[in-house]
Write a protein that holds these residues in place. Structure first.
Motif, PDB file in Angstrom:
ATOM      1  N   LYS A 124       1.037  -1.287   0.162  1.00 21.42           N
ATOM      2  CA  LYS A 124      -0.147  -0.163  -0.103  1.00 21.42           C
ATOM      3  C   LYS A 124       0.864   1.149  -0.149  1.00 21.42           C
ATOM      4  O   LYS A 124       2.000   1.179   0.242  1.00 21.42           O
ATOM      5  CB  LYS A 124      -0.996  -0.128   1.091  1.00 21.42           C
ATOM      6  CG  LYS A 124      -0.461   0.423   2.380  1.00 21.42           C
ATOM      7  CD  LYS A 124      -1.403   0.401   3.457  1.00 21.42           C
ATOM      8  CE  LYS A 124      -1.333   1.515   4.285  1.00 21.42           C
ATOM      9  NZ  LYS A 124      -2.351   1.814   5.140  1.00 21.42           N
ATOM     10  N   TYR A 142      -2.506   9.769   6.293  1.00 15.91           N
ATOM     11  CA  TYR A 142      -3.599  10.236   5.231  1.00 15.91           C
ATOM     12  C   TYR A 142      -4.101   9.156   4.581  1.00 15.91           C
ATOM     13  O   TYR A 142      -3.095   7.997   4.034  1.00 15.91           O
ATOM     14  CB  TYR A 142      -3.519  11.318   4.284  1.00 15.91           C
ATOM     15  CG  TYR A 142      -3.176  12.642   4.995  1.00 15.91           C
ATOM     16  CD1 TYR A 142      -4.050  13.626   5.360  1.00 15.91           C
ATOM     17  CD2 TYR A 142      -1.663  12.853   5.133  1.00 15.91           C
ATOM     18  CE1 TYR A 142      -3.632  14.375   6.152  1.00 15.91           C
ATOM     19  CE2 TYR A 142      -1.375  14.257   5.509  1.00 15.91           C
ATOM     20  CZ  TYR A 142      -2.444  15.082   6.210  1.00 15.91           C
ATOM     21  OH  TYR A 142      -2.134  16.165   6.741  1.00 15.91           O
ATOM     22  N   ASP A 143      -5.251   8.946   3.892  1.00 16.70           N
ATOM     23  CA  ASP A 143      -5.669   7.855   3.003  1.00 16.70           C
ATOM     24  C   ASP A 143      -5.031   8.669   1.647  1.00 16.70           C
ATOM     25  O   ASP A 143      -5.328   9.631   1.590  1.00 16.70           O
ATOM     26  CB  ASP A 143      -6.969   8.008   2.763  1.00 16.70           C
ATOM     27  CG  ASP A 143      -7.685   7.141   1.885  1.00 16.70           C
ATOM     28  OD1 ASP A 143      -7.478   7.432   0.473  1.00 16.70           O
ATOM     29  OD2 ASP A 143      -8.388   6.163   2.055  1.00 16.70           O
ATOM     30  N   THR A 144      -4.142   7.725   1.125  1.00 17.99           N
ATOM     31  CA  THR A 144      -3.511   8.536  -0.190  1.00 17.99           C
ATOM     32  C   THR A 144      -4.362   8.875  -1.206  1.00 17.99           C
ATOM     33  O   THR A 144      -4.069   9.779  -2.053  1.00 17.99           O
ATOM     34  CB  THR A 144      -2.465   7.432  -0.762  1.00 17.99           C
ATOM     35  OG1 THR A 144      -3.187   6.326  -1.109  1.00 17.99           O
ATOM     36  CG2 THR A 144      -1.466   7.247   0.463  1.00 17.99           C
ATOM     37  N   GLU A 145      -5.515   8.272  -1.388  1.00 22.73           N
ATOM     38  CA  GLU A 145      -6.282   8.790  -2.772  1.00 22.73           C
ATOM     39  C   GLU A 145      -7.382  10.038  -2.118  1.00 22.73           C
ATOM     40  O   GLU A 145      -7.479  11.063  -2.918  1.00 22.73           O
ATOM     41  CB  GLU A 145      -7.388   7.701  -2.942  1.00 22.73           C
ATOM     42  CG  GLU A 145      -6.455   6.534  -3.685  1.00 22.73           C
ATOM     43  CD  GLU A 145      -7.258   5.325  -4.138  1.00 22.73           C
ATOM     44  OE1 GLU A 145      -8.616   5.357  -4.477  1.00 22.73           O
ATOM     45  OE2 GLU A 145      -6.729   4.325  -4.364  1.00 22.73           O
ATOM     46  N   LYS A 146      -7.914   9.798  -1.008  1.00 24.88           N
ATOM     47  CA  LYS A 146      -8.936  10.937  -0.525  1.00 24.88           C
ATOM     48  C   LYS A 146      -8.074  12.158   0.109  1.00 24.88           C
ATOM     49  O   LYS A 146      -8.743  12.902   0.166  1.00 24.88           O
ATOM     50  CB  LYS A 146      -9.931  10.252   0.384  1.00 24.88           C
ATOM     51  CG  LYS A 146     -10.859   9.097  -0.275  1.00 24.88           C
ATOM     52  CD  LYS A 146     -11.751   8.596   0.703  1.00 24.88           C
ATOM     53  CE  LYS A 146     -12.398   7.270   0.399  1.00 24.88           C
ATOM     54  NZ  LYS A 146     -13.054   6.762   1.300  1.00 24.88           N
ATOM     55  N   ASN A 150      -6.397   9.006   8.208  1.00 27.27           N
ATOM     56  CA  ASN A 150      -6.444   7.635   8.691  1.00 27.27           C
ATOM     57  C   ASN A 150      -6.470   7.776   9.905  1.00 27.27           C
ATOM     58  O   ASN A 150      -7.179   7.138  10.911  1.00 27.27           O
ATOM     59  CB  ASN A 150      -5.423   6.754   8.175  1.00 27.27           C
ATOM     60  CG  ASN A 150      -5.649   6.385   6.688  1.00 27.27           C
ATOM     61  OD1 ASN A 150      -6.901   6.362   6.342  1.00 27.27           O
ATOM     62  ND2 ASN A 150      -4.707   6.129   5.965  1.00 27.27           N
TER      63      ASN A 150
END
Length: 166
Positions: A124, A142-146, A150
């Motif tokens: 990931k 962080y959530d890497t896409e949004k 986290n």
């Protein structure tokens, strides 16, 4: 309800300290036991907080599952998950778990250190912003896409294990 600063005040306390034990027991009814062979945390799933300890004096063999000396676990860091917002009302820089990275940078300023990349064994991507405020390090994972949070880790840079220092 408490502030994250109420947790920071206990940095440097030994796990055997009665004041820390009482504080933790009053916060959480589902704390896991401390077991250095598994990890350096006491966890409350119910409120979404991990209480981290540094234990430089323990002597143990992970592969054999043997603890020779328990040492002295010292409270040095904690991790707040979104669920913790039911208890923690005052997060660093007045952020909240619904803020995205752009909003956090507007509130907190430019990070002291940003790390991003790929963790092969977890398969990931990761993105973290670290802020140094005196001796305290605040890390937003962080959530890497949004680009949403986290979790937030807060640690004492002087007391934490070397791999956590900034």
């Amino acid at each position: 309800m408490i502030s994250y600063q109420d947790l920071v005040k206990h940095f440097g306390s030994s796990l055997s300290d009665k004041d820390l034990q009482s504080f933790l027991a009053n916060l959480c009814s589902d704390l896991t036991d401390y077991n250095i062979l598994e990890h350096d945390y006491i966890i409350s799933q119910q409120i979404g907080i991990e209480f981290g300890f540094t234990n430089n004096s323990a002597v143990y063999e992970v592969d054999e599952g043997v603890v020779f000396e328990n040492g002295n676990p010292v409270f040095t860091h904690f991790v707040l998950h979104p669920k913790s917002s039911t208890l923690i009302i005052d997060l660093p820089f007045d952020v909240n778990f619904t803020d995205n990275r752009i909003a956090i940078i507007k509130k907190a300023g430019n990070p002291s250190l940003t790390k991003e990349g790929y963790i092969k064994f977890l398969e990931k991507d990761f993105l973290v912003d670290n802020y140094k405020v005196g001796d305290i390090i605040i890390t937003f994972d962080y959530d890497t896409e949004k680009k949403t949070i986290n979790h937030i880790q807060v640690r004492d840079n002087n007391l934490a294990a070397d791999h956590l220092k900034l």
